[in-house]
Enzyme design. Structure first.
Site, mmCIF file in Angstrom:
data_model
loop_
_atom_site.group_PDB
_atom_site.id
_atom_site.type_symbol
_atom_site.label_atom_id
_atom_site.label_comp_id
_atom_site.label_asym_id
_atom_site.label_seq_id
_atom_site.Cartn_x
_atom_site.Cartn_y
_atom_site.Cartn_z
ATOM 1 N NE ARG A 194 -4.428 -0.715 -0.034
ATOM 2 C CZ ARG A 194 -4.696 -1.700 -0.866
ATOM 3 N NH1 ARG A 194 -3.744 -2.190 -1.641
ATOM 4 N NH2 ARG A 194 -5.905 -2.212 -0.940
ATOM 5 C CG HIS A 221 -3.054 -0.169 -6.739
ATOM 6 N ND1 HIS A 221 -3.414 0.662 -5.720
ATOM 7 C CD2 HIS A 221 -3.292 -1.434 -6.278
ATOM 8 C CE1 HIS A 221 -3.841 -0.050 -4.686
ATOM 9 N NE2 HIS A 221 -3.775 -1.331 -5.018
ATOM 10 C CD GLU A 254 -2.687 3.913 -6.126
ATOM 11 O OE1 GLU A 254 -3.799 3.454 -6.466
ATOM 12 O OE2 GLU A 254 -1.824 3.234 -5.551
#
Length: 317
Positions: free
Chosen positions: A234, A280, A263
């Site tokens: 994360r 991601h 993001e």
């Protein structure tokens, strides 16, 4: 029963999630923004849904206040940092997730990143496409020491995958699985000793209060000069500015980062040649994405039929 699916995309890798919804007479509405939904958009779109099939977006009190019928959040994936469990308790909302579905995909991405950085595959590809024929001198993965923060599902899968490379495993985990450790000759160390002793460090921790900024410049300065750092867990666990400074000044050898605090990522790590960045995509395989969506919908069906949930989460403290 009404479901709102906020994760995007949905049912793009398989028709099975949509089939489950139709077979069980569930009324469906979906995220129509074509991207990750914002908190305010979620609060506007969720309306009278009983179940939220969620992605990684933050689920704030604004969402709960605008969802009077919400009874279950079924998370597509494994990370729970976007869910405030105190708010869930306050509003009487249950939480489930799909912890097994993305595990191997994330572990495989870790291995791919390690090999890429060790053999400078991305660097060479870029050079050739720019007309430069240069054989980078890499390093073997075979026989190296791999340090793993967090020996949960993904950490254990990473150990399974790396075992044929004859690496030594160092692990730091607050609740270590000693039996698994003995099986794979894992040595358990404290945080600082792991950092000092590892050629490669993989972050496989959840983002919680005690793991925010878990790796800062102080920790990075303990690592070996040529060490590799991998973060597929994360954003926020590794301080991004501190990582930039460490890489810029060659304090460590290289890093690969799949997850970011904000993001899409637009920070200064993009300037560095010794840092691989991905968007991601740890769980972004056809197999894993399908499994995550199917399992999330299956939890919604169990809720609808008053069947005990398979992967209910009671606390994230």
């Amino acid at each position: 029963m009404k479901i709102f699916v906020s994760t995007h995309p949905f049912s793009s890798t398989s028709e099975i999630p949509m089939q489950l919804i139709k077979e069980n007479g569930i009324e469906l509405s979906v995220n129509e923004h074509g991207r990750k939904i914002t908190t305010s958009e979620l609060a506007e779109d969720i309306k009278d849904a009983e179940v939220l099939v969620a992605g990684t977006e933050k689920i704030t009190e604004e969402v709960f206040k605008n969802a009077p019928n919400l009874k279950l959040i079924s998370r597509v994936g494994i990370g729970l940092d976007g869910i405030d469990f105190e708010l869930c308790k306050k509003y009487g909302v249950r939480v489930a997730y799909t912890p097994d579905a993305p595990t191997m995909a994330v572990a495989e991405l870790c291995v791919g990143m390690i090999l890429d950085l060790a053999r400078k595959i991305t660097d060479t590809n870029i050079n050739i496409k720019n007309g430069i024929w240069h054989r980078h001198m890499g390093t073997l993965l075979y026989g190296k020491t791999v340090g793993i923060f967090g020996m949960g599902r993904i950490g254990k899968s990473l150990i399974h995958l790396l075992q044929p490379f004859n690496v030594k495993f160092l692990v730091h985990d607050i609740e270590p699985d000693l039996a698994f450790g003995r099986l794979y000759n894992v040595k358990f160390l404290d945080k600082n000793d792991l950092l000092k002793s590892s050629d490669i460090v993989s972050i496989n921790l959840p983002l919680k209060k005690d793991t925010k900024d878990y790796i800062t410049f102080e920790e990075l300065s303990l690592m070996q000069k040529g060490a590799i750092l991998i973060n597929t867990a994360r954003g926020g666990i590794v301080n991004e500015q501190d990582l930039y400074d460490a890489l810029k000044n060659n304090l460590i050898g290289a890093a690969a980062v799949d997850v970011f605090e904000e993001e899409p990522y637009k920070g200064n790590l993009i300037e560095l040649d010794n840092c691989i960045l991905t968007c991601h995509m740890g769980a972004s395989t056809i197999d894993s994405r399908t499994d995550m969506e199917v399992q999330a919908i299956e939890e919604a069906v169990r809720y609808k039929n008053n069947i005990p949930l398979k992967n209910e989460v009671y606390d994230n403290a």
